[in-house]
Scaffold this motif. Sequence first.
Motif, PDB file in Angstrom:
ATOM      1  N   ALA A  17       0.836  -1.310   0.044  1.00 42.60           N
ATOM      2  CA  ALA A  17      -0.052  -0.091  -0.124  1.00 42.60           C
ATOM      3  C   ALA A  17       0.724   1.256  -0.191  1.00 42.60           C
ATOM      4  O   ALA A  17       0.322   2.205  -0.481  1.00 42.60           O
ATOM      5  CB  ALA A  17      -1.104  -0.094   1.237  1.00 42.60           C
ATOM      6  N   LEU A  18       2.162   1.199   0.338  1.00 46.13           N
ATOM      7  CA  LEU A  18       3.132   2.387   0.503  1.00 46.13           C
ATOM      8  C   LEU A  18       3.519   2.608  -0.844  1.00 46.13           C
ATOM      9  O   LEU A  18       4.297   3.709  -1.146  1.00 46.13           O
ATOM     10  CB  LEU A  18       4.242   2.121   1.508  1.00 46.13           C
ATOM     11  N   ARG A  19       3.581   1.720  -1.604  1.00 47.27           N
ATOM     12  CA  ARG A  19       4.489   1.680  -2.948  1.00 47.27           C
ATOM     13  C   ARG A  19       3.514   2.550  -3.956  1.00 47.27           C
ATOM     14  O   ARG A  19       2.512   2.152  -3.918  1.00 47.27           O
ATOM     15  CB  ARG A  19       4.733   0.323  -3.606  1.00 47.27           C
ATOM     16  N   PRO A  20       4.103   3.346  -4.689  1.00 41.87           N
ATOM     17  CA  PRO A  20       3.228   4.157  -5.652  1.00 41.87           C
ATOM     18  C   PRO A  20       2.621   3.219  -6.604  1.00 41.87           C
ATOM     19  O   PRO A  20       3.518   2.322  -7.097  1.00 41.87           O
ATOM     20  CB  PRO A  20       4.370   5.041  -6.335  1.00 41.87           C
ATOM     21  N   PRO A  21       1.569   3.616  -7.462  1.00 43.47           N
ATOM     22  CA  PRO A  21       1.019   2.739  -8.446  1.00 43.47           C
ATOM     23  C   PRO A  21       1.835   2.852  -9.544  1.00 43.47           C
ATOM     24  O   PRO A  21       2.644   3.790  -9.919  1.00 43.47           O
ATOM     25  CB  PRO A  21      -0.385   3.184  -8.612  1.00 43.47           C
ATOM     26  N   VAL A  22       2.017   1.494 -10.110  1.00 48.45           N
ATOM     27  CA  VAL A  22       2.958   1.351 -11.597  1.00 48.45           C
ATOM     28  C   VAL A  22       1.850   1.811 -12.451  1.00 48.45           C
ATOM     29  O   VAL A  22       0.930   0.964 -12.890  1.00 48.45           O
ATOM     30  CB  VAL A  22       3.239  -0.094 -11.593  1.00 48.45           C
ATOM     31  N   GLU A  23       2.446   2.643 -13.579  1.00 50.32           N
ATOM     32  CA  GLU A  23       1.650   3.221 -14.728  1.00 50.32           C
ATOM     33  C   GLU A  23       1.885   1.980 -15.822  1.00 50.32           C
ATOM     34  O   GLU A  23       3.037   1.439 -15.940  1.00 50.32           O
ATOM     35  CB  GLU A  23       2.003   4.455 -15.084  1.00 50.32           C
ATOM     36  N   LYS A  24       0.816   1.782 -16.636  1.00 50.55           N
ATOM     37  CA  LYS A  24       0.926   1.087 -17.762  1.00 50.55           C
ATOM     38  C   LYS A  24       0.584   1.495 -18.972  1.00 50.55           C
ATOM     39  O   LYS A  24      -0.038   2.413 -19.257  1.00 50.55           O
ATOM     40  CB  LYS A  24       0.020  -0.330 -17.575  1.00 50.55           C
ATOM     41  N   CYS A  25       1.224   1.102 -20.085  1.00 49.50           N
ATOM     42  CA  CYS A  25       0.928   1.593 -21.491  1.00 49.50           C
ATOM     43  C   CYS A  25      -0.508   1.448 -21.766  1.00 49.50           C
ATOM     44  O   CYS A  25      -1.160   0.355 -21.500  1.00 49.50           O
ATOM     45  CB  CYS A  25       1.974   1.080 -22.568  1.00 49.50           C
ATOM     46  N   SER A  26      -1.145   2.636 -22.261  1.00 48.54           N
ATOM     47  CA  SER A  26      -2.799   2.571 -22.485  1.00 48.54           C
ATOM     48  C   SER A  26      -2.919   1.567 -23.638  1.00 48.54           C
ATOM     49  O   SER A  26      -4.016   1.206 -24.110  1.00 48.54           O
ATOM     50  CB  SER A  26      -3.187   3.894 -22.609  1.00 48.54           C
ATOM     51  N   VAL A  27      -1.908   1.333 -24.533  1.00 46.15           N
ATOM     52  CA  VAL A  27      -2.126   0.480 -25.544  1.00 46.15           C
ATOM     53  C   VAL A  27      -1.991  -1.061 -25.657  1.00 46.15           C
ATOM     54  O   VAL A  27      -2.483  -1.700 -25.590  1.00 46.15           O
ATOM     55  CB  VAL A  27      -1.182   0.885 -27.041  1.00 46.15           C
ATOM     56  N   CYS A  28      -0.789  -1.170 -24.982  1.00 47.10           N
ATOM     57  CA  CYS A  28      -0.259  -2.541 -24.840  1.00 47.10           C
ATOM     58  C   CYS A  28      -0.100  -3.201 -23.456  1.00 47.10           C
ATOM     59  O   CYS A  28      -0.165  -4.313 -23.030  1.00 47.10           O
ATOM     60  CB  CYS A  28       1.228  -2.943 -25.343  1.00 47.10           C
ATOM     61  N   GLY A  29      -0.210  -2.185 -22.492  1.00 40.08           N
ATOM     62  CA  GLY A  29      -0.003  -2.417 -21.184  1.00 40.08           C
ATOM     63  C   GLY A  29       1.024  -2.950 -20.376  1.00 40.08           C
ATOM     64  O   GLY A  29       1.168  -3.512 -19.518  1.00 40.08           O
ATOM     65  N   LYS A  30       2.071  -2.858 -21.053  1.00 47.97           N
ATOM     66  CA  LYS A  30       3.449  -3.142 -20.577  1.00 47.97           C
ATOM     67  C   LYS A  30       3.570  -1.992 -19.324  1.00 47.97           C
ATOM     68  O   LYS A  30       3.322  -0.598 -19.458  1.00 47.97           O
ATOM     69  CB  LYS A  30       4.617  -2.815 -21.512  1.00 47.97           C
ATOM     70  N   LYS A  31       4.338  -2.439 -18.365  1.00 48.67           N
ATOM     71  CA  LYS A  31       4.554  -1.637 -17.265  1.00 48.67           C
ATOM     72  C   LYS A  31       5.885  -0.731 -17.767  1.00 48.67           C
ATOM     73  O   LYS A  31       6.801  -1.053 -18.491  1.00 48.67           O
ATOM     74  CB  LYS A  31       5.222  -2.434 -15.849  1.00 48.67           C
ATOM     75  N   LEU A  32       5.380   0.653 -17.493  1.00 47.53           N
ATOM     76  CA  LEU A  32       6.337   1.638 -17.767  1.00 47.53           C
ATOM     77  C   LEU A  32       7.274   1.965 -17.012  1.00 47.53           C
ATOM     78  O   LEU A  32       7.083   2.402 -15.608  1.00 47.53           O
ATOM     79  CB  LEU A  32       5.704   2.939 -18.126  1.00 47.53           C
ATOM     80  N   GLN A  33       8.685   2.232 -17.215  1.00 42.12           N
ATOM     81  CA  GLN A  33       9.576   2.493 -16.512  1.00 42.12           C
ATOM     82  C   GLN A  33      10.352   3.521 -17.439  1.00 42.12           C
ATOM     83  O   GLN A  33      10.845   3.297 -18.767  1.00 42.12           O
ATOM     84  CB  GLN A  33      10.774   1.616 -16.307  1.00 42.12           C
ATOM     85  N   GLU A  34      10.477   4.848 -16.931  1.00 41.78           N
ATOM     86  CA  GLU A  34      10.622   5.873 -17.879  1.00 41.78           C
ATOM     87  C   GLU A  34      12.110   5.861 -18.578  1.00 41.78           C
ATOM     88  O   GLU A  34      12.170   6.019 -19.683  1.00 41.78           O
ATOM     89  CB  GLU A  34      10.912   7.171 -17.130  1.00 41.78           C
ATOM     90  N   THR A  35      13.211   5.227 -18.100  1.00 44.80           N
ATOM     91  CA  THR A  35      14.453   5.174 -18.446  1.00 44.80           C
ATOM     92  C   THR A  35      14.569   3.691 -19.422  1.00 44.80           C
ATOM     93  O   THR A  35      15.192   3.715 -20.358  1.00 44.80           O
ATOM     94  CB  THR A  35      15.523   4.864 -17.579  1.00 44.80           C
ATOM     95  N   ILE A  36      13.696   2.778 -19.112  1.00 45.96           N
ATOM     96  CA  ILE A  36      13.735   1.685 -19.977  1.00 45.96           C
ATOM     97  C   ILE A  36      12.697   1.622 -21.224  1.00 45.96           C
ATOM     98  O   ILE A  36      13.003   1.560 -22.252  1.00 45.96           O
ATOM     99  CB  ILE A  36      13.636   0.417 -19.315  1.00 45.96           C
ATOM    100  N   THR A  37      11.441   1.892 -20.996  1.00 44.45           N
ATOM    101  CA  THR A  37      10.470   1.834 -21.748  1.00 44.45           C
ATOM    102  C   THR A  37      10.000   3.101 -22.357  1.00 44.45           C
ATOM    103  O   THR A  37       9.436   3.257 -23.443  1.00 44.45           O
ATOM    104  CB  THR A  37       9.304   1.014 -21.315  1.00 44.45           C
ATOM    105  N   GLY A  38      10.251   4.164 -21.579  1.00 43.18           N
ATOM    106  CA  GLY A  38       9.825   5.358 -21.952  1.00 43.18           C
ATOM    107  C   GLY A  38       8.338   5.698 -21.354  1.00 43.18           C
ATOM    108  O   GLY A  38       7.743   4.686 -21.139  1.00 43.18           O
ATOM    109  N   LYS A  39       8.160   6.772 -21.145  1.00 45.04           N
ATOM    110  CA  LYS A  39       6.834   7.154 -20.389  1.00 45.04           C
ATOM    111  C   LYS A  39       6.211   8.666 -21.227  1.00 45.04           C
ATOM    112  O   LYS A  39       6.862   9.694 -20.781  1.00 45.04           O
ATOM    113  CB  LYS A  39       6.880   7.382 -19.082  1.00 45.04           C
ATOM    114  N   HIS A  40       5.123   8.533 -22.165  1.00 41.06           N
ATOM    115  CA  HIS A  40       4.815   9.737 -22.859  1.00 41.06           C
ATOM    116  C   HIS A  40       3.509   9.846 -22.280  1.00 41.06           C
ATOM    117  O   HIS A  40       2.445   8.860 -22.508  1.00 41.06           O
ATOM    118  CB  HIS A  40       4.969   9.590 -24.350  1.00 41.06           C
TER     119      HIS A  40
END
Length: 73
Positions: A17-40
Amino acid sequence: MPLTLQDLIADPSKIEALRPPVEKCSVCGKKLQETITGKHYTRDGVMCSDHYYQKLGEGVEGHPIAAGGARRG
């Protein structure tokens, strides 16, 4: 009431519950990590770099830049 160390030791599931929610790509559902997958952030939702640039390329192809006409005088 804040969580104490004793609370976390007694119930480790509270750590999730203390961890921030993980954002996912709205197209493919991949977990986003700004340095690896990019986050736009777009009006269609958050996207990974692959889908963001694919959508950007489709927009550029749909509205190409035309060459200007020659002017004289």
